[in-house]
Scaffold this motif. Structure first.
Motif: not given
Length: 92
Positions: A37-40, A42-43, A49-51
């Protein structure tokens, strides 16, 4: 016979023995999403995460990672193709 013996010992000699684990696909995916998460953007993280929540975790999330095999993945892919990867309706 010697060749079989050598090939069966090769993973041990190279340090590639995988210890038994009860971790599930869902646990690994959730931990991985937290780690990246910290390296990506937000979208991007939200999309991945949704997938994971919509497709991976409900269908193969309970599988032990070490038990995951080709037939399980092929059934998962077939289900995605058959259902068209339809997102759940969260507005209901």
């Amino acid at each position: 016979m010697v060749a079989c013996s050598r090939s069966s010992n090769r993973p041990r000699a190279s340090g590639r023995i995988v210890r038994p684990s009860q971790r599930t696909v869902g646990e690994v995916v959730t931990d991985w999403l937290t780690a990246v998460k910290p390296a990506l953007d937000a979208s991007t993280w939200r999309s991945w995460s949704d997938y994971a929540r919509w497709y991976v975790i409900p269908h193969i999330g309970g599988e032990r990672l070490q038990a995951l095999n080709e037939p399980v993945l092929l059934r998962f892919y077939a289900m995605l193709l058959a259902k068209g990867r339809v997102k759940p309706n969260n507005d209901a």
